[in-house]
Scaffold this active site. Sequence first.
Site, mmCIF file in Angstrom:
data_model
loop_
_atom_site.group_PDB
_atom_site.id
_atom_site.type_symbol
_atom_site.label_atom_id
_atom_site.label_comp_id
_atom_site.label_asym_id
_atom_site.label_seq_id
_atom_site.Cartn_x
_atom_site.Cartn_y
_atom_site.Cartn_z
ATOM 1 N N GLU A 173 7.824 19.084 7.841
ATOM 2 C CA GLU A 173 6.611 19.431 7.102
ATOM 3 C C GLU A 173 6.261 20.900 7.300
ATOM 4 O O GLU A 173 6.829 21.592 8.152
ATOM 5 C CB GLU A 173 5.472 18.504 7.554
ATOM 6 N N CYS A 193 13.601 11.826 -3.684
ATOM 7 C CA CYS A 193 14.804 11.556 -2.878
ATOM 8 C C CYS A 193 15.740 10.597 -3.584
ATOM 9 O O CYS A 193 16.963 10.718 -3.464
ATOM 10 C CB CYS A 193 14.416 11.029 -1.501
ATOM 11 N N CYS A 236 11.238 8.239 -1.420
ATOM 12 C CA CYS A 236 10.345 8.685 -2.500
ATOM 13 C C CYS A 236 11.158 8.915 -3.778
ATOM 14 O O CYS A 236 12.390 8.956 -3.768
ATOM 15 C CB CYS A 236 9.614 9.961 -2.085
ATOM 16 N N ASN A 287 12.318 14.555 8.428
ATOM 17 C CA ASN A 287 11.349 15.278 7.603
ATOM 18 C C ASN A 287 10.854 16.513 8.343
ATOM 19 O O ASN A 287 10.689 16.512 9.571
ATOM 20 C CB ASN A 287 10.208 14.382 7.118
ATOM 21 N N CYS A 316 11.794 15.972 2.908
ATOM 22 C CA CYS A 316 12.008 14.606 3.383
ATOM 23 C C CYS A 316 13.268 14.503 4.240
ATOM 24 O O CYS A 316 14.191 15.332 4.127
ATOM 25 C CB CYS A 316 12.146 13.654 2.202
ATOM 26 N N GLU A 338 15.671 12.348 3.955
ATOM 27 C CA GLU A 338 16.857 12.129 3.127
ATOM 28 C C GLU A 338 17.386 13.456 2.596
ATOM 29 O O GLU A 338 18.608 13.681 2.532
ATOM 30 C CB GLU A 338 16.525 11.215 1.938
#
Length: 130
Positions: free
Chosen positions: A41, A86, A83, A39, A50, A52
């Site tokens: 940010e 994803c 999530c 991830n 993310c 993934e």
Amino acid sequence: MDLLDAARQVRENAHAPYSGFKVGAALRAESGRIFVGCNVENAAYPEGTCAEAGAIAAMVAGGETGLSEIVVVAAGEVPVSPCGGCRQKLAEFGTGDLRIIMATLDGKRRDTTLAALLPGAFGAADMGTA
Ligand code: THU
């Protein structure tokens, strides 16, 4: 190196200064090659991505579009669940039987499939273009 090791290793590179929640993902493409992501940010929070998504982007950049297995690793008591966004991204490149393995740092695992996590997924067939 197996997928779990690859996911744990790339997790260490996660850029997660806002949530403090580092995630690593490692996927096996249909060819057998492994691609990883973490991830990333951003101070503008919605711009974060993310783990993934990073691994999927690396796979596509590497010239592959078929996904057969993915491992997602994070710290915490229970294995981290991809999530919703994803799950949809995985559905673009994997079939319902795509194996999804979620793991904690201390070895707890949950194995499932994309069909179980995203029943009734929207796909190209829904637009009549597949
Ligand atoms: N995150 C992932 O990278 N993958 C998931 O499956 C769940 C959440 C990240 C996004 C954000 O950087 C942090 O975890 C907290 O939500």
